[in-house]
Design a protein around this motif. Structure first.
Motif, short mmCIF file in Angstrom:
data_model
loop_
_atom_site.label_atom_id
_atom_site.label_comp_id
_atom_site.label_asym_id
_atom_site.label_seq_id
_atom_site.Cartn_x
_atom_site.Cartn_y
_atom_site.Cartn_z
N ILE A 41 0.85 -1.20 0.00
CA ILE A 41 0.00 0.00 0.00
C ILE A 41 0.88 1.24 0.00
CG2 ILE A 41 -1.81 1.28 1.21
CD1 ILE A 41 -2.80 -1.33 2.40
N LEU A 92 0.63 2.93 -8.70
CA LEU A 92 -0.54 2.06 -8.83
C LEU A 92 -0.60 1.47 -10.24
CD1 LEU A 92 -2.91 1.25 -7.00
CD2 LEU A 92 -4.21 3.13 -7.99
N GLU A 98 -0.69 -2.25 -4.65
CA GLU A 98 -2.06 -2.69 -4.95
C GLU A 98 -3.08 -1.61 -4.62
OE1 GLU A 98 0.31 -6.03 -5.24
OE2 GLU A 98 -0.11 -5.32 -3.20
N LEU A 99 -2.77 -0.79 -3.61
CA LEU A 99 -3.66 0.29 -3.19
C LEU A 99 -2.85 1.56 -2.94
CD1 LEU A 99 -5.85 -1.53 -0.47
CD2 LEU A 99 -6.51 -1.07 -2.85
N THR A 117 -12.21 3.43 -4.50
CA THR A 117 -13.15 2.82 -3.56
C THR A 117 -14.07 3.92 -3.05
OG1 THR A 117 -11.82 3.29 -1.59
CG2 THR A 117 -11.31 1.26 -2.81
N VAL A 223 -7.27 2.36 -6.69
CA VAL A 223 -7.10 0.97 -7.12
C VAL A 223 -6.79 0.99 -8.61
CG1 VAL A 223 -8.17 -1.32 -7.19
CG2 VAL A 223 -8.86 0.31 -5.43
N GLU A 227 -9.50 -3.40 -11.49
CA GLU A 227 -9.35 -4.35 -10.38
C GLU A 227 -10.61 -4.33 -9.51
OE1 GLU A 227 -7.31 -6.59 -9.95
OE2 GLU A 227 -5.46 -6.09 -11.01
N LEU A 230 -10.77 -6.47 -6.03
CA LEU A 230 -10.09 -5.82 -4.91
C LEU A 230 -10.86 -4.59 -4.45
CD1 LEU A 230 -7.69 -5.56 -3.00
CD2 LEU A 230 -6.45 -4.34 -4.82
N ARG A 231 -11.32 -3.79 -5.40
CA ARG A 231 -12.07 -2.57 -5.06
C ARG A 231 -13.31 -2.90 -4.25
NH1 ARG A 231 -16.35 -0.26 -7.32
NH2 ARG A 231 -16.25 -1.64 -9.13
N VAL A 234 -12.42 -4.06 -0.67
CA VAL A 234 -12.06 -2.93 0.20
C VAL A 234 -13.30 -2.14 0.57
CG1 VAL A 234 -10.77 -0.77 0.32
CG2 VAL A 234 -9.71 -2.79 -0.69
#
Length: 264
Positions: A41, A92, A98-99, A117, A223, A227, A230-231, A234
């Motif tokens: 991150i 990113l 990843e974040l 997000t 993000v 993705e 993952l979004r 989160v």
């Protein structure tokens, strides 16, 4: 004709395979994180109280706490990668993180190159004053002196909201504005959360606290484009954190006010 038809068919097949490969790649961040049990991150280390280096030389702040919180809820270790405002989005895009949790505001230009997000924290301009000073509304500013940086967003908002009789004293930069408040040349200060947080950390004897909101511009987590797994994961964590009061606790700890209503 047969050769042309065959070439078209091959081209179509190749395009389909490419799209499938891209789709698979675009959805692999969460799987990769869960398989490796580690998430990288990107965080700030030069923007208190959101992210800065403490006396122990370790990063701390609201964004760092948020990064650790999300990693904990995912059940993985976190690798914190310091970034600047200029390179946080490229980190990113290039897969170095990843974040991105680094006071990132959402706008149409950024939405073209990365996804976001739901919001996780407020970023705001506000009026601050000693705890001993009773300020409940903008009407209470009448007859009081307020320091502000000339031409800044907080200057524009304060000018619109302050009642007649407010003594608005404008300074040429944030350092001069802060110095005037710390030295007691003005009774209140209108500034951004980051400037106020840094000021309060360095001058605890002043007993400064958040009083009135001028403008809210919430922070979002970045993000990589596409993705979605993952979004959405989160987002689940953020929704639960808001419901449990954890987001409010983090904001209260670092900003002196709850997170409040944040856009989804």
């Amino acid at each position: 004709m047969k050769h042309l038809t065959r070439r078209l068919a091959l081209a179509t097949s190749a395009a389909l395979l490419a799209s499938v490969a891209v789709g698979a790649h675009a959805q692999n961040a969460l799987d990769k994180v869960m398989a490796s049990k580690k998430i990288t991150i990107a965080i700030p280390t030069d923007f208190p109280p959101y992210g800065f280096v403490g006396t122990d030389m370790a990063p701390q702040g609201l964004d760092i706490d948020t990064a650790r919180y999300i990693a904990d809820k995912l059940g993985v270790k976190v690798e914190l990668t310091p970034v600047t405002s200029a390179n946080r989005i490229p980190y990113l895009q290039s897969g170095k993180a990843e974040l991105v949790i680094s006071t990132l505001g959402k706008n149409p230009e950024r939405e073209k190159v990365i996804d976001f997000t739901a919001a996780y924290s407020p970023f705001f301009q506000a009026v601050f004053a000693p705890k001993t000073m009773a300020i409940k509304s903008f009407a209470d500013l009448s007859g009081k002196s307020v320091g502000v940086t000339r031409g800044a967003i907080e200057d524009q908002e304060l000018t619109k909201l302050a009642p007649a009789g407010t003594d608005i004293k404008r300074f040429e930069d944030n350092n001069a504005t802060v110095s005037s408040f710390v030295a007691g040349q003005v009774q209140l200060i209108a500034t951004g959360a980051s400037v106020a947080g840094n000021m309060m950390a360095k001058n605890p004897q002043l007993g400064t606290e958040y009083k009135l909101l001028l403008k809210d511009s919430p922070n979002f987590i970045g993000v990589a484009k596409g993705e979605d797994k993952l979004r959405l994961k989160v987002n689940e964590i953020l929704v639960a954190a808001k419901a449990s009061g954890d987001l409010d606790k983090l904001a209260q700890k670092w900003l002196g006010r709850p997170a409040g209503d944040l856009p989804q």
